[in-house]
Design a protein around this motif. Sequence first.
Motif, PDB file in Angstrom:
ATOM      1  N   THR A   1      38.744  45.503  30.489  1.00 61.21           N
ATOM      2  CA  THR A   1      39.146  46.375  31.514  1.00 61.21           C
ATOM      3  C   THR A   1      39.951  47.395  31.136  1.00 61.21           C
ATOM      4  O   THR A   1      39.816  48.407  31.479  1.00 61.21           O
TER       5      THR A   1
ATOM      6  N   ILE B   1      39.241  49.018  39.413  1.00 58.88           N
ATOM      7  CA  ILE B   1      38.374  48.130  38.275  1.00 58.88           C
ATOM      8  C   ILE B   1      38.510  46.593  38.224  1.00 58.88           C
ATOM      9  O   ILE B   1      39.441  46.361  38.664  1.00 58.88           O
TER      10      ILE B   1
ATOM     11  N   ILE C   1      32.456  44.489  33.740  1.00 64.03           N
ATOM     12  CA  ILE C   1      33.515  45.129  34.392  1.00 64.03           C
ATOM     13  C   ILE C   1      32.749  46.306  35.171  1.00 64.03           C
ATOM     14  O   ILE C   1      31.783  47.016  34.828  1.00 64.03           O
TER      15      ILE C   1
ATOM     16  N   SER D   1      36.622  42.902  37.471  1.00 64.40           N
ATOM     17  CA  SER D   1      35.767  42.187  36.223  1.00 64.40           C
ATOM     18  C   SER D   1      35.257  40.671  36.796  1.00 64.40           C
ATOM     19  O   SER D   1      35.913  40.199  38.088  1.00 64.40           O
TER      20      SER D   1
ATOM     21  N   GLN E   1      41.328  44.317  38.983  1.00 64.75           N
ATOM     22  CA  GLN E   1      42.294  44.314  37.797  1.00 64.75           C
ATOM     23  C   GLN E   1      43.234  45.402  37.730  1.00 64.75           C
ATOM     24  O   GLN E   1      44.316  45.251  37.249  1.00 64.75           O
TER      25      GLN E   1
ATOM     26  N   ILE F   1      45.359  43.742  28.873  1.00 65.46           N
ATOM     27  CA  ILE F   1      44.710  45.129  29.535  1.00 65.46           C
ATOM     28  C   ILE F   1      45.202  46.224  28.795  1.00 65.46           C
ATOM     29  O   ILE F   1      44.565  47.250  28.147  1.00 65.46           O
TER      30      ILE F   1
ATOM     31  N   TRP G   1      40.208  41.014  30.310  1.00 68.53           N
ATOM     32  CA  TRP G   1      41.337  41.891  30.339  1.00 68.53           C
ATOM     33  C   TRP G   1      41.162  42.936  29.306  1.00 68.53           C
ATOM     34  O   TRP G   1      41.506  44.211  29.625  1.00 68.53           O
TER      35      TRP G   1
END
Length: 373
Positions: free
Chosen positions: A303, A290, A193, A292, A349, A112, A300
Motif C-alpha cells: 500500500t 487505496i 492493491i 488492499s 488503507q 505503510i 501494508w
Amino acid sequence: MDQQRSHLKLSRRKFLGLSAAAGVSAAGGYTLYDTAPWMDYSGQAAQTWAPVQTGLPVPDQMRELVRAATLAANGHNAQPWKFAIRDGAIEIHPDAARRLAVVDPHDRELWISLGCALENLLTAARAAGYTPEVAYPASEDVVRVQLHTDAPQIDPAFEAIPRRQNVRSDYDGQPVPTADLDMLQALPLEPEIDIHLITGQPRIETLVEVIHAGTLAQYGSNPFIDELVDWLRFNKREALDHLDGLFTGATGNPQVPRWVGKLFVTRMKPQDQAETDSAKMRSASGAVVITSRSDDKVAWVRTGQVYERLALALTTREIHSAFLNQPVEVAEVRAQLQTALGSGAALPQLLLRFGYGQAMPRALRRPVKDVLL
C-alpha cells in the motif's frame, strides 16, 4: 498518517488570541525565531530536500539511496525506520521507538510508511544503475532490497522524490485535466492493491461525511490529543532540535512557545476541527482511496509503495496532495468508508485529496547517520 498530518489547522487569529490571553506576544516574542541566523529553517529544509545524486562511489551511493528513502511520506513525520547496508543490499527495519500507539495501535501505518520509503529506494536505485530485488516482511520484520548492477533508468518519478510534499493548504477546486486523471487510473499497482478515484461533488460529499465522523472521534479522544501534541513542533527551534514531527509552520500558523500551542490544541473543539477538515476535502479536485484485499504487513508495505508511486506521479504534473486519513484510523468509520466505496472485502488503507494550491514550508528529516543501524 502523513509526512505531516494534513488535517490539523490552527488558525492564526485563534493562535494569536490565545497567546495574548496568556500574556505572550507570539507576533513579537517569536519574531526572533523567524530572523535569528541560527534558526535557519529554510537552509535546513533545502539541505534535507536536495536532489538525489547518482554516479557516486558505491559506499556513498548506498547512503544516498537511504537518504532518498527517508524523504518518503510517513505518519506524523515520526520517521519510524532504521536502515542497514549489508552485502550489496539495503534493509528497512521498523523503529518501534517511533511507533504511534494511539492513532496506529496495530502498526498498520508504520508498515505503510516503510512501504513509502521502499518505493523511493527502488526508484532511486534504478536511477543509480541497479536492478532491485525485494524480499517482503513475510517471515521476519524487515524489508530487504538486494541491488544488482545494471544500466541507469532515470524517469520523472526519480526527479520528483525531493519535490514531493503533502501540501496541507486549502486547494482552489480547479478540475484536474482528463489526461492526468487517466494517468492515475493507469498507474501500475502492486498485487492485491487497488485505487479508487473519486471526483465530482456528490461523491466528494460522501467522503466529507466520513472525514467529519473520523475527526470528531479522534479529537474527542484525550489519548489521541496527547499523542498528537507529543509530535507537534510549535516553533522552528523545536523543529530544528528534533528534525521530525509536525511543524505547525507548515500549516501557515505562527510560532509560539510549546505551552501556548499545547493549551490551544487541548482546548480545541472537535466540531471546529471537523469543519476545517471537511472544507479541505471540498476544496480539492478529487480524492483517491487505496484499498488492499488483505490486511497484513506485506499488504501494508505494498500500500505504501502504491501511495508513494501515486504521489510522485502527481508531483511530476504539479498536482498537490495531502492525507485525510481519519476515516481509516477509526475502526467503525473505516467500515462506513468501505461500504461507501463499494469495495467489497477490500479494506481502505489510505485516503488522500489532490488538487492545486499554495505550497507550504517543507518538513525536516533526520540525517542518514541517525537512521543507520
